[in-house]
Design a protein around this motif. Structure first.
Motif: not given
Lengths: 516, 641
Positions: B392-399, B351-370
């Motif tokens: 939420m993902g960040w807080l989850a992964i750091i435990g 859950f949390f890693k998929a969440n963060m990857f998709l979040g990263a994708g969302s960031v890249m989407h808004g930042m011209k694939d940076q």
């Protein structure tokens, strides 16, 4: 079914294409299209006949090992007969021929037009090659087998020598000489066998005789050298990349897909049953050659820059798998080896044919002349990739089943050999993926985009060629049982009756056959 | 302690469990065969296929819950039947495969949905969904097979899908190379797995789970050790664990939904599945378990160290995946009750890693694939949903308490301290240290991306939030990141007890530190790591790579794993290949041509084509003879063994 079983399938299969070849050869040079259509029609009739034969072949229960037996006297004085009969092993190979030839004819539709030679003659040669191939696998008389084994060279020699690429003359002569040398060894052994066997060439009679150990080993060697050159095994392999590289793609598919299998088929049908003791005595040497072939040829395939030579080398590696499978003398490895012969014919046949489609467009077989071709011909690139996957024995494609059977069967008798051979699957991934990457992936080679035919993706004719092979490879990848059920009794008979070998029992004492 | 593993025949609803594999496979076939005709609606078919697999999976799961024996087998047809070697095309639905089915299809559905938006501008979107569905089918086969050959079938199938999707943008040479690298390194592991299967057949005469698990106790300790190590090699390849970890970060060349689904949530956890599934084998040999634990501990630290030095948002996440899977390996290696803990962490991580990857994708989407986190900063104001869900993902992964990682990672750390003797300290401290390091590099990632000064490239004026089709999956996964850990950690261990073999548990040793002390310690380290990262990076960072010391440089270079691979395998391999090509053309062929020319005398055509040095023929014949003798000796040794 008794009536169907007496139908002379095998002689019709052998004579039919020969008659067809004669007819096609008589068609005037100007009417090339008519020749193609007649050739295709003849090969399709043979396919239909083979399907009937497959259905008529009895499996399981008290089914006979050899079926469709026919025998006509030929040279009574020497005990030579036209004897045809097919066991499960031969049946599978006959079916492979019947499937491949029409597809090759269709794939070669425009091949002969590029050379200045006659188009009808090319297709007549293909049909006569089909006749010889049917004959060599259907023969149940040692002399008849030898005759087909040698005659088979002639149409292939002319196909390579007259219709091949730049180095065709060299390749054709080399192919011919190699095979001829092997054939001479075999001829000597055939005569020797005739002498010690009581002046008969009948296969069944010859399996019953006792041969003195020393003589048996010499006779084995005579046959084995011929087959090892034909298959080919390391170090007799160097003719194949030249022949495969120079032959037209369709003919190369038949050469590697079927013709070479005469070698491995011959070992299974002649070396093992006729010389069981010698086969066991020589087995470590044969396995050594096969094992070197697996690794050595795979490494060479990685280093090739010519697509057709590359595919030829991958085949040498695959023949290594067949070799260790045969000489492991277990039912899994043996059945795997025969299944491998079929699957390799389908997979490498497809690979050669699709490579041919690329070469026909580009006018070159050099990997470095491609690059990024997937952008131009995405479907064709997809087919090349699929053929590559089948070649590296990915589960879901038929070759996985055969390779797995060979390896697991070999592992039960010799772990070292199986483990080294398993390394071959990593190399297989390397040569396939690197080839795919260099030809179809990456940035588009600018020279490629300027070539008009490269912009045309797969045509309808080409789709008809590749679709049946892809379908067969997938279906047999998920459900190989109809084929293994045909092969298995013949292999068990070879290993257990002829060779007197039993499969080793599980060493862990766990689950036994009885408890399943 | 031995209990017999028993599977019952599937009946009723569960006899249609094959649909789980068939539906996505059929969808993939349709999308590939129809070609461009399906371009307009193909992605929706893909989503529908995985969505319906999820609904089906859920209903199977519920009906399994009401059953007495929770291990249900379904034999579809004889796959291979030659002599003693009998392999079913058979499936097994039990608590373990059940939770995997839900993870794969559940998270899979959300990521499929997200990809509809993410890939909307890509002309290959239909093909993308075909490969994506193919992956789901193969992955489901992997976890649903009832024997090792089926597992291998799915195992190589997901490898293929992974290859296709990593090199999805195949015109990019780096993507093509990354795909090939992934496939090749996986094949090394696959070869290990294959040989493991050969051993099962040679010793036990079967590859069916039920027979292998019931027979394994009769095997010699050495056989079990070798068998387990080979399975571990396969697991390490698929899961990006030491020494086969180098392909996973490169796999980030694929589109981001691929990284989320395949290279974070599901496929890379297949190694954990393999070990958990094979628990009767691993539990039977103590040395074997120690090796698994060592691989896990080593890899989790490697992942942390490298992750802390990377500046590419996806690569940081990739190394964190390597590291988190290290925790899972640690868990399954500990054995006993820790098997279930590893699975809990696996699910929570999904859950949390998929969440963060998709979040990263969302960031890249808004930042011209940076992808460079040095060129982000201050994005929290512009992408509120992405920011909050990523948090939420960040807080989850750091435990952090009470997010899901706390409930899933913490028990593994405690379990490590429950080992015997000094190894408790070694592996426990590694796990604890990893927790602190994870907090450090993930906080670095989070702060540099969403907070601090803007360090954007000039062409970006106003980054936009992603469309609803992408943010809705993000929100759902974020909810999972918050709640999943607690829910899973209280339910999954009991649920998994019914899985064949997993129920047999030894009494754990007393932990060398008390549970309360460990919890306090790990929370303290987490806060310290996060705090340090906040202090260091709250004001942003340099926009370019700065010179660094030995440790950071080594971490930037992936601890030289690529360099080692290159020096040991790639370069000698290329040399060997070239040498052999030369030898084969000049040597072996030359020798035969030379012989032919000498014998034939008049065969001038052949003579013209060969080089004509007797010495080279002699050398090559000698080489050939040596090769044959060496192979022969190896074979003789094999027969003696």
């Amino acid at each position: 079914m008794a009536g169907v079983n007496n139908f002379p399938f095998l002689s019709i299969l052998t004579l039919g294409p020969l008659v067809g070849a004669a007819v096609v050869a008589c068609i005037p040079k100007a009417k090339g299209n008519l020749a193609k259509i007649v050739a295709l029609a003849v090969s399709l009739v043979m396919l239909v006949l083979s399907v009937f034969m497959w259905v008529a072949f009895q499996v399981g229960g008290d089914a006979q090992r050899f079926q469709f037996r026919e025998s006509y006297p030929w040279i009574p004085g020497l005990g030579v007969n036209f004897t045809f009969a097919a066991d499960g092993i031969a049946l599978v190979m006959l079916m492979l021929i019947a499937v491949l030839v029409p597809l090759v004819i269709l794939a070669s539709w425009h091949d002969a037009e590029q050379s200045r030679r006659s188009v009808p003659v090319y297709f007549a040669l293909l049909l006569s090659l089909e006749a010889c191939m049917f004959g060599v696998f259907a023969a149940a008389d040692v002399f008849l087998f030898y005759v087909f084994f040698e005659v088979m060279l002639v149409p292939m020699y002319f196909i390579i020598g007259s219709y091949g690429t730049a180095k065709r003359q060299y390749a054709a002569v080399k192919f011919f000489l190699y095979s001829l040398v092997g054939g001479l060894f075999m001829l000597a052994a055939v005569i020797g066998l005739w002498v010690v066997g009581g002046k008969t060439f009948d296969w069944v009679a010859l399996t019953q005789i006792d041969i003195q150990t020393g003589t048996e080993r010499w006779l084995f060697l005579g046959f084995f050298i011929a087959f090892a050159i034909k298959a080919p095994f390391f170090p007799f392999h160097t003719w194949l990349p030249d022949a495969g590289g120079a032959a037209p793609a369709g003919a190369a598919a038949l050469l590697v897909g079927v013709l070479d299998k005469v070698g491995t088929f011959g070992i299974l049908r002649y070396c093992l049953p006729l010389f069981p003791e010698a086969s066991q005595w020589f087995a470590p040497w044969a396995i050594a050659l096969a094992l070197i072939g697996i690794i050595y040829a795979a490494l060479l395939a990685v280093g090739q820059n010519d697509l057709k030579r590359l595919v030829s080398y991958t085949s040498i590696a695959h023949f290594g798998f067949i070799g260790i499978g045969i000489f492991a003398f277990t039912t899994q490895a043996g059945t795997g080896a025969v299944l491998y012969m079929l699957n390799h014919g389908l997979a490498t046949g497809l690979l050669f044919l699709v490579v041919g489609m690329f070469v026909a467009r580009r006018g070159s077989a050099l990997v470095s002349d491609f690059g990024g071709a997937g952008k131009l011909v995405p479907v064709l690139a997809g087919v090349l990739f699929f053929a590559g996957l089948a070649s590296l024995a990915l589960p879901g494609t038929a070759p996985f089943v055969s390779e797995f059977l060979v390896l697991i069967g070999v592992f039960t008798v010799n772990k070292t050999v199986a483990v080294i051979a398993t390394l071959g699957i990593i190399l297989a991934a390397a040569y396939v993926l690197w080839m795919v990457q260099r030809t179809t992936q990456g940035t588009l080679n600018p020279a490629l985009a300027d070539i008009e035919p490269m912009r045309k993706d797969i045509t309808l004719r080409e789709k008809v060629v590749v679709a049946p092979l892809i379908a067969l490879l997938i279906v047999l990848g998920f459900y190989p049982k109809p084929v293994t059920d045909v092969i298995n009794p013949a292999v068990e008979a070879t290993m257990q009756q002829d060779m007197g070998k039993q499969d080793p029992a599980p060493t862990g004492g766990g689950v036994t056959e009885a408890s399943r | 302690m031995e209990e017999t593993v028993e599977y019952v025949q599937a009946t009723g609803l569960l006899s249609s469990v094959w649909l789980l594999v068939a539906i996505p496979l059929a969808s993939a076939a349709v999308l590939l065969l129809l070609g461009r005709r399906a371009d307009k609606w193909g992605h929706w078919l893909g989503v529908l296929a995985v969505g319906s697999a999820f609904v089906l999976g859920l209903s199977y799961f519920i009906s399994l819950a009401g059953m007495e024996n929770k291990s249900v087998e379904l034999s579809l047809w004889d796959f291979i039947a030659v002599g003693r070697f009998q392999v079913d095309f058979g499936l097994l639905f039990d608590p373990l495969s059940g939770v995997f089915v839900l993870l794969i299809t559940g998270v899979g559905s959300l990521i499929h949905l997200y990809a509809v938006g993410y890939m909307s501008h890509d002309e290959g979107r239909r093909k993308f969904f075909a490969y994506f569905n193919l992956f789901v089918a193969a992955m489901l086969l992997l976890v649903l097979g009832n024997n090792y050959v089926m597992l291998y079938f799915g195992w190589e199938g997901v490898g293929l899908a992974s290859y296709l999707l990593i090199s999805f943008w195949y015109t990019k040479p780096s993507a093509a190379t990354a795909g090939k690298k992934a496939f090749l390194m996986n094949r090394v592991g696959d070869a290990g797995l294959a040989i493991g299967i050969f051993i099962m057949f040679a010793t036990l005469g079967t590859t069916q789970y039920v027979d292998v698990f019931n027979g394994v106790s009769g095997l010699a300790a050495g056989t079990i050790l070798v068998l387990g190590l080979l399975l571990l090699l396969g697991a390490a390849g698929k899961s990006g664990q030491f020494p086969l970890q180098a392909w996973l970060p490169d796999a980030m060349e694929g589109p981001t939904p691929v990284s989320a689904l395949i290279h974070a949530a599901t496929m890379v956890t297949a190694g954990v599945y393999l070990i958990a599934r094979s628990n009767p084998i691993f539990s039977a040999n103590h040395t074997l378990q120690t090796v698994v634990v060592s691989v896990g501990a080593l890899t989790l630290l490697m992942g942390c160290i490298i992750g802390a030095a990377k500046d590419d948002i996806k690569r940081v996440l990739a190394w964190s995946t390597v590291s988190q899977i290290g925790y899972m390996f640690l868990g399954v290696g500990l054995g006993g009750a820790a098997y279930a803990l590893a699975i809990v962490h696996l699910l929570a991580h999904g859950f949390f890693k998929a969440n963060m990857f998709l979040g990263a994708g969302s960031v890249m989407h808004g930042m011209k694939d940076q992808v460079d986190i040095r060129r982000f900063g201050g994005l929290s104001k512009y992408m509120k949903i992405t920011w909050l869900t990523f948090m939420m993902g960040w807080l989850a992964i750091i435990g952090m308490f009470p997010f899901s990682g706390f409930f899933s990672k913490e028990p593994i750390i405690v379990a490590a301290f429950e080992r015997e003797g000094w190894t408790a300290w070694l592996f426990g401290m590694a796990a604890l240290l990893g927790a602190g390091l994870t907090a450090f590099y993930m906080t670095r990632l989070f702060i540099l991306t969403f907070h601090g000064p803007k360090r954007w490239t000039e062409d970006i004026e106003h980054p936009h939030e992603s469309p609803a089709i992408m943010t809705i999956p993000l929100i759902l996964l974020a909810i999972g990141s918050v709640g999943a850990g607690f829910l899973l950690s209280t339910s999954v261990p009991d649920w998994l007890e019914a899985t064949g073999g997993l129920g047999a548990q030894e009494e754990p040793h007393e932990a060398v530190l008390s549970h309360g002390v460990l919890t306090a310690l790990s929370l303290l380290l987490t806060v310290a790591g996060a705090g340090l990262a906040y202090l260091l990076f709250r004001n942003g960072t340099a926009k370019q790579e700065q010179p660094a010391g030995v440790v950071v440089t080594a971490a930037r270079r992936n601890l030289y794993s690529d360099t080692v691979n290159e020096a040991i395998f790639e370069k000698p391999g290329i040399f060997l290949t070239r040498a052999l090509v030369y030898l084969d053309n000049r040597g072996i062929d030359g020798a035969v041509n030379g012989l032919a020319a000498a014998v034939g005398g008049g065969s001038g055509r052949l003579r013209r084509l060969q080089t004509g040095f007797v010495r080279s023929y002699a050398t090559s014949m000698l080489t050939g003879a040596l090769l044959v003798v060496a192979a022969f000796l190896a074979i003789q040794l094999g027969w003696l063994a």
